[in-house]
Design a protein around this motif. Sequence first.
Motif, PDB file in Angstrom:
ATOM      1  N   ALA A  10      12.809  12.034   5.753  1.00  0.00           N
ATOM      2  CA  ALA A  10      11.939  10.914   5.362  1.00  0.00           C
ATOM      3  C   ALA A  10      10.738  10.831   6.296  1.00  0.00           C
ATOM      4  O   ALA A  10      10.864  11.040   7.505  1.00  0.00           O
ATOM      5  N   MET A  11       9.588  10.524   5.736  1.00  0.00           N
ATOM      6  CA  MET A  11       8.365  10.318   6.506  1.00  0.00           C
ATOM      7  C   MET A  11       7.828   8.928   6.162  1.00  0.00           C
ATOM      8  O   MET A  11       7.496   8.655   5.007  1.00  0.00           O
ATOM      9  N   LEU A  12       7.780   8.074   7.159  1.00  0.00           N
ATOM     10  CA  LEU A  12       7.431   6.662   6.975  1.00  0.00           C
ATOM     11  C   LEU A  12       6.024   6.408   7.499  1.00  0.00           C
ATOM     12  O   LEU A  12       5.751   6.532   8.697  1.00  0.00           O
ATOM     13  N   LEU A  13       5.114   6.071   6.598  1.00  0.00           N
ATOM     14  CA  LEU A  13       3.719   5.810   6.955  1.00  0.00           C
ATOM     15  C   LEU A  13       3.597   4.391   7.490  1.00  0.00           C
ATOM     16  O   LEU A  13       3.676   3.420   6.737  1.00  0.00           O
ATOM     17  N   ALA A  14       3.410   4.274   8.816  1.00  0.00           N
ATOM     18  CA  ALA A  14       3.426   2.958   9.461  1.00  0.00           C
ATOM     19  C   ALA A  14       2.189   2.720  10.314  1.00  0.00           C
ATOM     20  O   ALA A  14       2.229   1.937  11.253  1.00  0.00           O
ATOM     21  N   GLY A  15       1.087   3.375   9.970  1.00  0.00           N
ATOM     22  CA  GLY A  15      -0.111   3.249  10.800  1.00  0.00           C
ATOM     23  C   GLY A  15      -1.149   2.302  10.269  1.00  0.00           C
ATOM     24  O   GLY A  15      -2.254   2.218  10.802  1.00  0.00           O
ATOM     25  N   GLY A  16      -0.808   1.551   9.208  1.00  0.00           N
ATOM     26  CA  GLY A  16      -1.800   0.694   8.561  1.00  0.00           C
ATOM     27  C   GLY A  16      -2.257  -0.467   9.416  1.00  0.00           C
ATOM     28  O   GLY A  16      -1.463  -1.095  10.112  1.00  0.00           O
ATOM     29  N   GLN A  17      -3.547  -0.766   9.328  1.00  0.00           N
ATOM     30  CA  GLN A  17      -4.120  -1.862  10.113  1.00  0.00           C
ATOM     31  C   GLN A  17      -3.788  -3.224   9.524  1.00  0.00           C
ATOM     32  O   GLN A  17      -3.600  -4.198  10.249  1.00  0.00           O
ATOM     33  N   GLY A  18      -3.724  -3.318   8.200  1.00  0.00           N
ATOM     34  CA  GLY A  18      -3.389  -4.597   7.583  1.00  0.00           C
ATOM     35  C   GLY A  18      -4.454  -5.651   7.784  1.00  0.00           C
ATOM     36  O   GLY A  18      -4.164  -6.788   8.158  1.00  0.00           O
ATOM     37  N   THR A  19      -5.714  -5.302   7.516  1.00  0.00           N
ATOM     38  CA  THR A  19      -6.830  -6.214   7.790  1.00  0.00           C
ATOM     39  C   THR A  19      -6.722  -7.524   7.014  1.00  0.00           C
ATOM     40  O   THR A  19      -7.200  -8.556   7.483  1.00  0.00           O
ATOM     41  N   ARG A  20      -6.078  -7.485   5.838  1.00  0.00           N
ATOM     42  CA  ARG A  20      -6.002  -8.711   5.027  1.00  0.00           C
ATOM     43  C   ARG A  20      -5.043  -9.740   5.629  1.00  0.00           C
ATOM     44  O   ARG A  20      -5.043 -10.899   5.210  1.00  0.00           O
ATOM     45  N   LEU A  21      -4.236  -9.331   6.623  1.00  0.00           N
ATOM     46  CA  LEU A  21      -3.382 -10.295   7.325  1.00  0.00           C
ATOM     47  C   LEU A  21      -4.109 -10.937   8.508  1.00  0.00           C
ATOM     48  O   LEU A  21      -3.525 -11.748   9.227  1.00  0.00           O
ATOM     49  N   GLY A  22      -5.359 -10.555   8.697  1.00  0.00           N
ATOM     50  CA  GLY A  22      -6.218 -11.241   9.658  1.00  0.00           C
ATOM     51  C   GLY A  22      -5.653 -11.334  11.058  1.00  0.00           C
ATOM     52  O   GLY A  22      -5.330 -10.340  11.698  1.00  0.00           O
ATOM     53  N   LEU A 127       7.465   7.310   2.446  1.00  0.00           N
ATOM     54  CA  LEU A 127       7.620   5.856   2.355  1.00  0.00           C
ATOM     55  C   LEU A 127       6.436   5.139   2.993  1.00  0.00           C
ATOM     56  O   LEU A 127       5.765   5.692   3.861  1.00  0.00           O
ATOM     57  N   SER A 128       6.237   3.889   2.582  1.00  0.00           N
ATOM     58  CA  SER A 128       5.281   3.004   3.250  1.00  0.00           C
ATOM     59  C   SER A 128       6.043   2.025   4.120  1.00  0.00           C
ATOM     60  O   SER A 128       7.167   1.634   3.794  1.00  0.00           O
ATOM     61  N   GLY A 129       5.401   1.609   5.208  1.00  0.00           N
ATOM     62  CA  GLY A 129       6.072   0.724   6.156  1.00  0.00           C
ATOM     63  C   GLY A 129       5.775  -0.739   5.967  1.00  0.00           C
ATOM     64  O   GLY A 129       6.063  -1.549   6.859  1.00  0.00           O
ATOM     65  N   MET A 194       5.140   2.399  -6.661  1.00  0.00           N
ATOM     66  CA  MET A 194       5.584   1.654  -5.485  1.00  0.00           C
ATOM     67  C   MET A 194       5.188   2.349  -4.185  1.00  0.00           C
ATOM     68  O   MET A 194       5.519   1.879  -3.102  1.00  0.00           O
ATOM     69  N   GLY A 195       4.497   3.477  -4.287  1.00  0.00           N
ATOM     70  CA  GLY A 195       4.138   4.211  -3.078  1.00  0.00           C
ATOM     71  C   GLY A 195       5.327   4.878  -2.413  1.00  0.00           C
ATOM     72  O   GLY A 195       5.320   5.133  -1.207  1.00  0.00           O
ATOM     73  N   ILE A 196       6.363   5.171  -3.189  1.00  0.00           N
ATOM     74  CA  ILE A 196       7.565   5.862  -2.703  1.00  0.00           C
ATOM     75  C   ILE A 196       7.670   7.163  -3.485  1.00  0.00           C
ATOM     76  O   ILE A 196       7.760   7.152  -4.718  1.00  0.00           O
ATOM     77  N   TYR A 197       7.651   8.298  -2.760  1.00  0.00           N
ATOM     78  CA  TYR A 197       7.639   9.599  -3.404  1.00  0.00           C
ATOM     79  C   TYR A 197       8.752  10.487  -2.853  1.00  0.00           C
ATOM     80  O   TYR A 197       9.043  10.453  -1.662  1.00  0.00           O
TER      81      TYR A 197
END
Length: 400
Positions: A10-22, A127-129, A194-197
């Motif tokens: 499994a490879m979990l993409l967990a580097g997102g900044q999440g700008t919309r969470l301010g 996967l997305s984190g 769902m961004g799950i492949y």
Amino acid sequence: MLNTRKECVAMLLAGGQGTRLGALTMEVAKPAVPFGGKYRIIDFPLSNTINSGIETIGILTQYQPFELNQYIGNGQPWDLDRLNGGAFVLPPYHRGKSGEWYKGTANAIYQNINFIDRYNPEYVLILSGDHIYKMDYSDMLDSHKSNNADCTIAVLNVSIEEASRFGIMNTYENNEIYEFEEKPKKPKSTKASMGIYIFTWDKLRDYLIRDEQNKDSSNDFGKNIIPMMLKDKQRMFAYEFQGYWKDVGTISSLWEANMDLLNPESGINLDDRKWKIYARNSAEPPHFVGENATVANSIISEGCDIDGKIENSIIFHGSTIAKGAEIKDSIIMPHAVVGANARICHAIVGWNSTIGENCVIGAPQTGPINGEWNIAVVGPEMNLAKNSVVKEGEMIGGNK
């Protein structure tokens, strides 16, 4: 290369900044944001992975990685501290004299081809984190095998009205994908990605290399890898997921997902002994509810000192709610202090913040407007003077 071949990595993409969470993601990556009284968002895909029998997972970090790296550690809370496999944090790194940030989701996997090759897997799960859900990936893997697929994409059936907000998979009756449309104005299907492949690794490896050689590519699964494979007539199938799933990329959706924990009809149940969600938690004493307190339909985590009125809310560990304070339809994150006679409604209070006496944060709401709730947010580490007011939909902290 290791001698032991893994069937699936499994490879979990967990580097997102999440700008919309301010303010909530000014200092931490989105997957590290607290959720549900005792968890982080990343606990859900991590727990799903080990519960599904997949014991090797690469966690790809980038934005504000320190707290996420520290939280994951050696993977012990999720039973991922293993000699052959386990959890590995994979930040961008230099090769010789060159190095670069992850340019997109596909490039992030490309940069870690050597890591995957160490385990020589037959399949790779991407996967997305930043999603809240419980899912048995082994069922999806079985579907991938039975279809002799090159790629299987998890989809959730949404309403036709919502479909324009998602990447939509158009399929034949046997769920074979013939077309992918990103946020179509006139959707032909309601099968939202769902961004799950799951990919057959030999096939994905070739496409990652080809994509990297294309200087005009965005190096993204949805924009580049999936369309390229469809164009080449690869065997691609949708896997229909039936359970609860929520993308918590906005303040409104993060608040909603937390509130869903308080609603037995929502479909998300954390008191499931057969599918536990694991987390790394500090040692806290039992929570204390004082003689002046009233608590209704709420989650109160360990280490809390409660002497106010709490209704339909989630109070994270180590928080203090003083006498006379009233909290309704709100989320109080770890180690926050709410002063006497404060009023908090439809709000999120960040970790380690102090709310002074008589503060008013947020206001009652009857429902979302255009799908979004106007949630008031006090960012982490804030110190509000007494009598302060934070209006509905207002965010303070984090340079907002």
